[in-house]
Design an enzyme around this catalytic site. Structure first.
Site, mmCIF file in Angstrom:
data_model
loop_
_atom_site.group_PDB
_atom_site.id
_atom_site.type_symbol
_atom_site.label_atom_id
_atom_site.label_comp_id
_atom_site.label_asym_id
_atom_site.label_seq_id
_atom_site.Cartn_x
_atom_site.Cartn_y
_atom_site.Cartn_z
ATOM 1 N N HIS A 1 -14.590 -0.652 -121.165
ATOM 2 C CA HIS A 1 -15.904 -0.064 -121.455
ATOM 3 C C HIS A 1 -16.132 0.018 -122.961
ATOM 4 C CE1 HIS A 1 -18.755 3.643 -121.057
ATOM 5 N NE2 HIS A 1 -19.432 2.522 -121.135
ATOM 6 N N GLU B 1 -13.024 2.227 -123.916
ATOM 7 C CA GLU B 1 -12.463 3.118 -122.903
ATOM 8 C C GLU B 1 -11.916 2.213 -121.798
ATOM 9 O OE1 GLU B 1 -15.645 5.385 -120.945
ATOM 10 O OE2 GLU B 1 -14.365 7.156 -120.939
ATOM 11 N N ASN C 1 -19.197 8.957 -120.527
ATOM 12 C CA ASN C 1 -20.496 9.132 -119.871
ATOM 13 C C ASN C 1 -20.543 10.359 -118.964
ATOM 14 O OD1 ASN C 1 -22.006 7.136 -121.084
ATOM 15 N ND2 ASN C 1 -21.190 5.549 -119.730
ATOM 16 N N SER D 1 -20.555 1.239 -116.985
ATOM 17 C CA SER D 1 -20.639 2.554 -117.616
ATOM 18 C C SER D 1 -20.144 3.651 -116.689
ATOM 19 C CB SER D 1 -22.107 2.869 -117.947
ATOM 20 O OG SER D 1 -22.618 1.968 -118.872
#
Ligand code: CAA
Ligand code: NAD
Length: 291
Positions: A148, A160, A198, A127
Site C-alpha cells: 500500500h 504499508e 486508512n 486501500s
C-alpha cells in the site's frame, strides 16, 4: 521466487494517480516496467505525468535516492505501456492499482494467476480490501501480498505492507526489501479492514464531511482549522479531493461492512458528491472546484 534484488520486471496495472506513481518509482529504481490500463487515455496521461514528475525531481537533484540507474530519460524509457494482461507474463512482481472494488480486483487476480510465471509475486495497492480474500481468488495465496503506497507515491515516504493469512515469510521479506529499494520506509499491518493508516485517516475525513453537512463551519474553515490547528499539510476535505472521493467512499464502506460499527457509516454528503460524479481533483470538481 525472485528476491528483492532479482526483481527486474515489474507489471503495474492501473495507470491512474497511484499506478503512474508506482510505475515511476519502479522505473527510477532500475526495473523494466510494464504499465497496463483498460483506458488508453489513462496511459497517455500517466506517461506525461511520470515524465513531468521525474524531470521535476531530477532538476532538484532528488533522483539519487533511487540508486545508481537514476538518469531521468533512462527511467522514462524503462516504462512500456501495454494493453493486455498477457503482456505481463514475464513480470517478477505485479502491483495492481485499479479501482477499489473487490469483485473487479478478484477477477484480475484470477487472470494474473493464470498468465504470470509461477514464481511471480502478486501485490495489491488496495486501500482497504482484504488481501486474504484477493489471494483466495488465486492458486498461489502464499505469493499474494498488500503493498500500500501513499499519494503521491514519488513523494510520500511510506509503504504499508499487508500480509494475507497465507503470505509466506519469503514473499514478505522480498517485498519489504523491494520497498526499501524504492527508497521507502515500511510498516506491516495485519489484514483487517483499512489496515493501519486508512482505519485512522478515513474516519477523520468522514467526520469533516459530517461537520460540513451539519453546518458546523464552511469547508474553508474546516480545512484551515486542521491545517493550522493540527499542522496537517492539507485539510481533510482538500485531502479527500486529492485522494478521490470515490476512493474515500469505497474505503469507508469496507470499514463499515467489515468492522460493523455505525461510526464508519459514510456521511450522506460524501455519498451524494460521488453519485453526482464529483470525484475530486482528478475530475476537476469535488468539495472544491479545480477548473
Ligand atoms: N512528483 C514530483 N514532485 C512532486 C510531486 C510529484 N508527483 N508532487 C509534489 N511534488 C513536489 C513539488 O515539486 C514540491 O517540491 P519543492 O518543495 O521542492 O518545490 C513539493 O513536492 C511540494 O509540492 P507543492 O509545492 O506542489 O505542494 P505542497 O507543498 O502542498 O505539497 C503534498 C504537496 C506533498 C502532496 C502535500 O500537500 C502533502 O503532503 N499532502 C498530504 C498528502 C497525504 O496525506 N497523502 C496520503 C493520502 S492517504 C493515501 O494515500 C492512502 C489511501 O489509501 C487513500
Ligand atoms: P484512479 O481512478 O486514479 O485510477 C484507476 C485506474 O485503473 C484508471 O486509470 C482505470 O482506467 C484503471 N482500471 C480500472 N479497472 C481496471 C481493470 N480492470 N484493468 C485495468 N485497468 C483498470 O485510482 P487511484 O486513486 O490510482 O486508485 C487505484 C487503487 O489505489 C485503488 O485500489 C485505491 O484504493 C488505491 N489507493 C489510492 C490512493 C489515493 O490516494 N488515490 C492511495 C493509496 C491507494
Amino acid at each position: 521466487m525472485a528476491t528483492a534484488s532479482e526483481i527486474a520486471a515489474v507489471g503495474v496495472i492501473g495507470a491512474g494517480q497511484m499506478g503512474s506513481g508506482i510505475a515511476q518509482l519502479a522505473a527510477a529504481a532500475g526495473c523494466a516496467v510494464l504499465l497496463l490500463d483498460a483506458d488508453s487515455a489513462a496511459l497517455s496521461r500517466a506517461v506525461a505525468s511520470i515524465s513531468a514528475s521525474l524531470r521535476r525531481l531530477a532538476a532538484k537533484g532528488q533522483l539519487s535516492q533511487f540508486g545508481p540507474q537514476t538518469a531521468c530519460e533512462d527511467s522514462i524509457k524503462r516504462i512500456r505501456c501495454v494493453s493486455t494482461v498477457q503482456d505481463l507474463r514475464d513480470a517478477d512482481l505485479v502491483i495492481e492499482a485499479i479501482v477499489e472494488n473487490e469483485d473487479v480486483k478478484k477477477q484480475l487476480f484470477v487472470e494474473l494467476d493464470e498468465i504470470t510465471k509461477a514464481s511471480a509475486i502478486l501485490a495489491s495497492n488496495t486501500s482497504s480490501i482484504s488481501i486474504t480474500r484477493l489471494a483466495s481468488a488465486t492458486k498461489r495465496p502464499s505469493q499474494v501480498i498488500g503493498m500500500h503506497f501513499f499519494n503521491p507515491p514519488p513523494i510520500m515516504k511510506l509503504i504499508e505492507i499487508i500480509r494475507g493469512a497465507d503470505t509466506s515469510d519469503e514473499v514478505f521479506a522480498a517485498v519489504k526489501s523491494f520497498s526499501e529499494r524504492l527508497g521507502k520506509s515500511v510498516i506491516c499491518s495485519q489484514d483487517y479492514p483499512g489496515f493501519i493508516v486508512n482505519r485512522i485517516l478515513m474516519p477523520m475525513i468522514n467526520e469533516a464531511f459530517w461537520a460540513l453537512y451539519t453546518g458546523v463551519a464552511t469547508k474553508e474553515d474546516i480545512d484551515t482549522g486542521m491545517k493550522l490547528g493540527t499542522n496537517h499539510p492539507m485539510g481533510p476535505l482538500q485531502l479527500a479531493d486529492f485522494i478521490g472521493l470515490d476512493v474515500c467512499l469505497s474505503v469507508l464502506r469496507v470499514l463499515h461492512n467489515g468492522l460493523g460499527d455505525n461510526k464508519y457509516s459514510p456521511c450522506p454528503l460524501l455519498v451524494q458528491y460521488v453519485d453526482a460524479g464529483r470525484l475530486g481533483k482528478k475530475r476537476g470538481l469535488g468539495v472544491y472546484s479545480y477548473a
